[in-house]
Design an enzyme around this catalytic site. Structure first.
Site, PDB file in Angstrom:
ATOM      1  N   ASP A  42      32.485 -36.247  65.654  1.00 26.94           N
ATOM      2  CA  ASP A  42      33.704 -35.769  64.995  1.00 26.94           C
ATOM      3  C   ASP A  42      33.792 -34.240  65.090  1.00 26.94           C
ATOM      4  OD1 ASP A  42      31.715 -35.217  63.174  1.00 26.94           O
ATOM      5  OD2 ASP A  42      32.719 -36.129  61.446  1.00 26.94           O
ATOM      6  N   SER A  43      32.750 -33.627  65.686  1.00 27.97           N
ATOM      7  CA  SER A  43      32.824 -32.202  66.027  1.00 27.97           C
ATOM      8  C   SER A  43      34.004 -31.939  66.957  1.00 27.97           C
ATOM      9  CB  SER A  43      31.525 -31.731  66.687  1.00 27.97           C
ATOM     10  OG  SER A  43      31.189 -32.560  67.778  1.00 27.97           O
ATOM     11  N   ASP A  85      31.201 -41.199  66.024  1.00 27.73           N
ATOM     12  CA  ASP A  85      31.126 -40.740  64.624  1.00 27.73           C
ATOM     13  C   ASP A  85      32.180 -41.426  63.761  1.00 27.73           C
ATOM     14  OD1 ASP A  85      29.163 -39.014  63.734  1.00 27.73           O
ATOM     15  OD2 ASP A  85      30.074 -37.259  64.675  1.00 27.73           O
ATOM     16  N   LYS A 114      27.863 -43.529  63.772  1.00 30.13           N
ATOM     17  CA  LYS A 114      27.024 -42.599  63.005  1.00 30.13           C
ATOM     18  C   LYS A 114      27.761 -42.225  61.729  1.00 30.13           C
ATOM     19  CE  LYS A 114      26.307 -38.165  64.401  1.00 30.13           C
ATOM     20  NZ  LYS A 114      26.958 -37.413  63.305  1.00 30.13           N
ATOM     21  N   GLU A 116      27.274 -39.889  57.831  1.00 27.82           N
ATOM     22  CA  GLU A 116      26.544 -38.751  57.270  1.00 27.82           C
ATOM     23  C   GLU A 116      26.081 -39.001  55.828  1.00 27.82           C
ATOM     24  OE1 GLU A 116      28.597 -35.020  57.812  1.00 27.82           O
ATOM     25  OE2 GLU A 116      28.965 -35.440  59.923  1.00 27.82           O
ATOM     26  N   GLU A 183      19.958 -32.546  61.237  1.00 30.51           N
ATOM     27  CA  GLU A 183      20.647 -31.305  61.630  1.00 30.51           C
ATOM     28  C   GLU A 183      20.313 -30.165  60.658  1.00 30.51           C
ATOM     29  OE1 GLU A 183      24.883 -31.675  62.241  1.00 30.51           O
ATOM     30  OE2 GLU A 183      25.136 -29.512  62.541  1.00 30.51           O
TER      31      GLU A 183
HETATM   32  O1  KIV Z   1      29.871 -34.386  65.454  1.00 32.75           O
HETATM   33  C1  KIV Z   1      28.870 -34.015  66.078  1.00 32.75           C
HETATM   34  O2  KIV Z   1      28.935 -33.517  67.204  1.00 32.75           O
HETATM   35  C2  KIV Z   1      27.571 -34.212  65.448  1.00 32.75           C
HETATM   36  C3  KIV Z   1      26.405 -33.529  66.067  1.00 32.75           C
HETATM   37  C4  KIV Z   1      26.418 -32.107  65.704  1.00 32.75           C
HETATM   38  C5  KIV Z   1      25.120 -34.195  65.720  1.00 32.75           C
HETATM   39  O3  KIV Z   1      27.478 -34.870  64.464  1.00 32.75           O
END
Ligand code: KIV
Length: 265
Positions: A42-43, A85, A114, A116, A183
């Site tokens: 989600d980055s 994500d 994934k 958090e 992280e």
């Molecule tokens: O969203 C992302 O790219 C991440 C990484 C920084 C692990 O969660």
């Protein structure tokens, strides 16, 4: 690489390489590389869309990018593992909604999702895993918590906070996560967690003691032209290289040197 290879690599002591990947043409390159797996993170809200946090990412956005990456891998007959994500809040609206959200990412082409943090997520992880949705956890600096952390800050710097992160890691493992991103924590904590867990850890700003590393596309290619976090290594300097190419294109057009006869019909 498939889900079982994560555990195998931990047993063998083979490091896991992961990069973020957000689009079709990048996926074509990753497919031909030795990189083990990709995270459609989600980055992308920040790196692709220019927001100042990951919070604006949503399911349609994530699904579109996961599908583009999956098409890139398919075009190259690549079996690389794709983790998608879960966007902010999408897994905190009850189990049914969470399953719908995760299902959308898997239908788009992700092999795992994934999410958090640990508090409030353990039941979700268990429910997902029992329903056939593999889950990667994410602890330490969890960017979706930017407003509760008061910024993107290294976590676990004192004993009490480090202990909480270690306990979160153990709880996520017990809930069924197949792997865990750690992280933004001190290297000693990243190493300690990695030694205590049976599942592999993938570090980002968590030192070399993790079982693998994940790097953000724009970071390792040197595509950002500004602040660089301490943990980032720029393996290339594509911002300047691409700028030079753009100037060559401009000049060739300006001088009517492009297109030449061979490039014309
Ligand atoms: O969203 C992302 O790219 C991440 C990484 C920084 C692990 O969660």
């Amino acid at each position: 690489m498939n889900i079982h290879d994560f555990a195998k690599k931990k047993l063998d002591g083979t490091k896991i390489s992961c990069v973020t990947c957000y689009d079709y043409s990048s996926a074509l390159i990753v497919a031909e590389s030795d990189i083990d797996c990709v995270l459609v993170g989600d980055s992308l809200a920040m790196t692709i869309y220019g927001y100042d946090s990951t919070l604006p990412a949503d399911i349609p956005m994530m699904s579109a990018h996961i599908a583009a990456v999956a098409r890139g891998f398919k075009a190259k007959s690549s079996q690389k593992f794709i983790i998608g994500d879960m966007p902010f809040t999408t897994y905190r609206r009850g189990l049914d909604n969470a399953v719908d959200a995760a299902g959308a990412l898997l239908k788009a082409g992700a092999h795992a999702v994934k999410l958090e943090g640990a508090d409030g997520n353990l039941e979700i992880v268990k429910h997902f895993v029992e329903g056939g949705i593999p889950v990667m956890g994410h602890i330490g600096l969890t960017p979706q918590f930017v407003n509760t952390m008061g910024g993107f800050k290294v976590q676990g710097r004192n004993d009490e906070k480090a202990q909480k992160i270690l306990e979160d890691a153990l709880r996520l493992e017990a809930a069924g996560c197949f792997s865990l991103v750690i992280e933004g924590v001190p290297a000693a904590l990243g190493e300690k967690i990695s030694k205590e867990l049976k599942i592999p850890t993938i570090g980002i700003g968590a030192g070399k003691g993790c079982d693998g590393q994940v790097l953000v596309w724009q970071d390792f290619l040197g595509l950002n032209n500004g602040h660089k976090a301490r943990f980032v290594r720029e393996f290339a300097h594509q911002f300047d290289e691409t700028k030079t190419v753009l100037n060559r294109v401009h000049e060739a057009i300006l001088n009517a040197e492009y297109p030449n006869n061979a490039e014309s019909y």
